[in-house]
Design a protein around this motif. Sequence first.
Motif, short mmCIF file in Angstrom:
data_model
loop_
_atom_site.label_atom_id
_atom_site.label_comp_id
_atom_site.label_asym_id
_atom_site.label_seq_id
_atom_site.Cartn_x
_atom_site.Cartn_y
_atom_site.Cartn_z
N PHE A 11 0.86 -1.19 0.00
CA PHE A 11 0.00 0.00 0.00
C PHE A 11 0.89 1.23 0.00
CE2 PHE A 11 -4.18 -1.87 1.18
CZ PHE A 11 -3.78 -3.17 1.41
N ARG A 12 0.32 2.34 -0.43
CA ARG A 12 1.10 3.58 -0.36
C ARG A 12 0.19 4.76 -0.07
NH1 ARG A 12 -1.78 6.39 -3.80
NH2 ARG A 12 -1.54 6.08 -6.01
N PHE A 13 0.74 5.74 0.67
CA PHE A 13 0.09 7.02 0.83
C PHE A 13 0.96 8.00 0.06
CE2 PHE A 13 -0.37 10.97 3.53
CZ PHE A 13 -1.61 11.30 3.03
N ALA A 14 0.33 8.79 -0.84
CA ALA A 14 1.13 9.57 -1.79
C ALA A 14 0.73 11.04 -1.82
CB ALA A 14 0.97 8.94 -3.19
N PRO A 15 1.01 11.78 -0.74
CA PRO A 15 0.61 13.19 -0.71
C PRO A 15 1.52 14.09 -1.53
CG PRO A 15 1.83 12.65 1.27
CD PRO A 15 1.74 11.37 0.48
N SER A 16 0.99 15.24 -1.90
CA SER A 16 1.79 16.27 -2.57
C SER A 16 2.10 17.35 -1.54
CB SER A 16 1.00 16.90 -3.72
OG SER A 16 0.71 15.91 -4.67
N PRO A 17 3.37 17.69 -1.37
CA PRO A 17 3.73 18.71 -0.36
C PRO A 17 3.48 20.12 -0.88
CG PRO A 17 5.71 17.82 -1.36
CD PRO A 17 4.56 17.10 -2.01
N ILE A 47 6.32 10.87 -1.89
CA ILE A 47 6.14 12.32 -1.94
C ILE A 47 5.95 12.72 -3.41
CG2 ILE A 47 7.23 14.55 -1.46
CD1 ILE A 47 6.38 13.09 1.08
N GLU A 48 4.76 13.20 -3.74
CA GLU A 48 4.44 13.54 -5.13
C GLU A 48 4.69 15.03 -5.36
OE1 GLU A 48 0.74 11.61 -6.41
OE2 GLU A 48 1.98 9.81 -6.54
N ASP A 49 5.97 15.33 -5.60
CA ASP A 49 6.42 16.73 -5.67
C ASP A 49 6.88 17.12 -7.07
OD1 ASP A 49 8.60 15.08 -5.65
OD2 ASP A 49 9.78 16.26 -4.24
N SER A 207 3.33 14.77 -15.62
CA SER A 207 2.05 15.07 -14.97
C SER A 207 1.81 14.08 -13.84
CB SER A 207 0.92 14.96 -15.99
OG SER A 207 0.71 13.59 -16.29
N TYR A 208 0.85 14.40 -13.00
CA TYR A 208 0.42 13.48 -11.94
C TYR A 208 0.07 12.12 -12.54
CZ TYR A 208 -3.22 11.12 -9.28
OH TYR A 208 -3.99 10.16 -8.70
N HIS A 209 -0.74 12.13 -13.62
CA HIS A 209 -1.23 10.86 -14.19
C HIS A 209 -0.09 9.95 -14.63
CE1 HIS A 209 -5.21 12.48 -14.02
NE2 HIS A 209 -4.96 13.42 -14.92
N SER A 211 3.22 10.08 -13.72
CA SER A 211 4.11 9.64 -12.64
C SER A 211 3.44 8.62 -11.73
CB SER A 211 4.54 10.81 -11.75
OG SER A 211 4.65 11.97 -12.47
N VAL A 212 2.14 8.80 -11.50
CA VAL A 212 1.49 7.93 -10.52
C VAL A 212 1.45 6.48 -11.03
CG1 VAL A 212 -0.98 8.09 -11.15
CG2 VAL A 212 -0.35 8.01 -8.77
N VAL A 213 1.19 6.28 -12.32
CA VAL A 213 1.12 4.90 -12.80
C VAL A 213 2.51 4.26 -12.87
CG1 VAL A 213 -1.07 5.09 -14.04
CG2 VAL A 213 1.06 5.60 -15.25
N VAL A 225 -5.24 2.91 -2.31
CA VAL A 225 -6.33 3.36 -1.44
C VAL A 225 -6.26 4.88 -1.42
CG1 VAL A 225 -7.27 3.28 0.90
CG2 VAL A 225 -6.17 1.25 -0.07
N ARG A 226 -7.28 5.53 -1.95
CA ARG A 226 -7.26 7.00 -2.04
C ARG A 226 -8.71 7.49 -2.10
NH1 ARG A 226 -4.78 7.10 -8.20
NH2 ARG A 226 -6.63 6.29 -9.23
N GLY A 227 -8.91 8.81 -2.06
CA GLY A 227 -10.25 9.38 -1.96
C GLY A 227 -11.08 9.18 -3.22
N ASP A 229 -12.56 11.30 -4.79
CA ASP A 229 -12.36 12.39 -5.76
C ASP A 229 -11.45 11.96 -6.91
OD1 ASP A 229 -10.39 12.23 -3.79
OD2 ASP A 229 -9.90 14.36 -3.84
N LEU A 230 -10.71 10.86 -6.74
CA LEU A 230 -9.83 10.40 -7.82
C LEU A 230 -10.42 9.20 -8.58
CD1 LEU A 230 -6.39 10.94 -6.10
CD2 LEU A 230 -7.25 12.11 -8.13
N PHE A 231 -11.67 8.86 -8.28
CA PHE A 231 -12.30 7.70 -8.91
C PHE A 231 -12.26 7.82 -10.45
CE2 PHE A 231 -15.91 5.37 -10.66
CZ PHE A 231 -15.86 4.16 -9.98
N1 GLU Z 1 -0.73 13.08 -4.86
C1 GLU Z 1 -2.16 12.99 -4.93
C2 GLU Z 1 -2.80 13.97 -3.99
O1 GLU Z 1 -2.15 14.44 -3.08
C3 GLU Z 1 -2.69 11.60 -4.58
C4 GLU Z 1 -2.37 10.63 -5.61
C5 GLU Z 1 -2.91 9.24 -5.44
O2 GLU Z 1 -3.18 8.80 -4.30
O3 GLU Z 1 -3.03 8.57 -6.45
O4 GLU Z 1 -3.96 14.26 -4.16
#
Ligand code: GLU
Length: 293
Positions: A11-17, A47-49, A207-209, A211-213, A225-227, A229-231
């Motif tokens: 699992f990962r938690f991937a916040p943007s600072p 860290i999604e920076d 882009s986010y898209h 890098s994330v994949v 596992v994420r909110g 809002d990203l469905f």
């Molecule tokens: N970095 C994204 C954010 O902070 C989350 C990305 C993800 O969980 O796929 O909203």
Amino acid sequence: MAASPRQRSTFRFAPSPNGPLHLGHALSALLNHEMARAADGRFLLRIEDIDQARCTPEFEEGIYADLAWLGLDWEEPVRRQSEHFVEYEGALQSLVDRGLVYPAFLTRGEVRSHVAAFKAGGAAWPCDPDGMPFYPPDDRDRSSADRQELLDSGIKHAWRLDMRRALETISGRLEWTETGDGLRGQIAADPAAWGDVVLSRSDAPSSYHLSVVIDDALQGITDVVRGLDLFHATSIHVLLQDLLGLTRPVYHHHRLVTDGTGRKLAKSEGDAGIAELRARGISVADLRRRIGL
Ligand code: GLU
């Protein structure tokens, strides 16, 4: 032949600072951590920076402090996307080489006036699920000589996925497995709803898209596992995974933290950052109750 050992759940938690963590982040981080524990799996922090104009070392330090206060631990080293631009550029180039990505030269202002002029004529202009207008097709339809001339001139440009061509290369069904709080089961992806998404900008090489994949695959993430809002964005991720030959995790889009009336919390409605709540003396147990855990 012996069966290969099952891959360990990761699992990962991937916040943007790019700001302080708030209650929605706390819910995501805690759910990831607890689901990883329950599966005897791994919990990674990423860290999604990539947006270097908005991300700061102070916000990144704040993330570590908030997560430690919540009682979470994560594996080291932490992957920081800003240290991996070369990998994202390599993937982008492979899509350019296959003619699936094109340079997009219109500025935001030019797109706005193009769309406004079109709408003034009384016709509707398509928008993506976030309400952003589709990019005008002019650059996509340029001759290669014209395109090359603009590239050679050094003019700033983004790189956009040619959605129509990309979808033409896909043979199987585009779908993902969803176990979250909204729709569940096998979800049919609808990337066309997003139009020609940006994969790289002149001021942010990935882009986010994109890098994330790449990162989810490289880090062996089995469960995202994420909110909720990203469905819808998952449709883009599933398409990019197919185009780039990347593995696909199971997705779990969780409920958003709301204000009690079902609305997503906004700053003005008291959605203070975790650090601010901590400074006000709230306990971790209080915070967990506040987010329904
Ligand atoms: N970095 C994204 C954010 O902070 C989350 C990305 C993800 O969980 O796929 O909203």
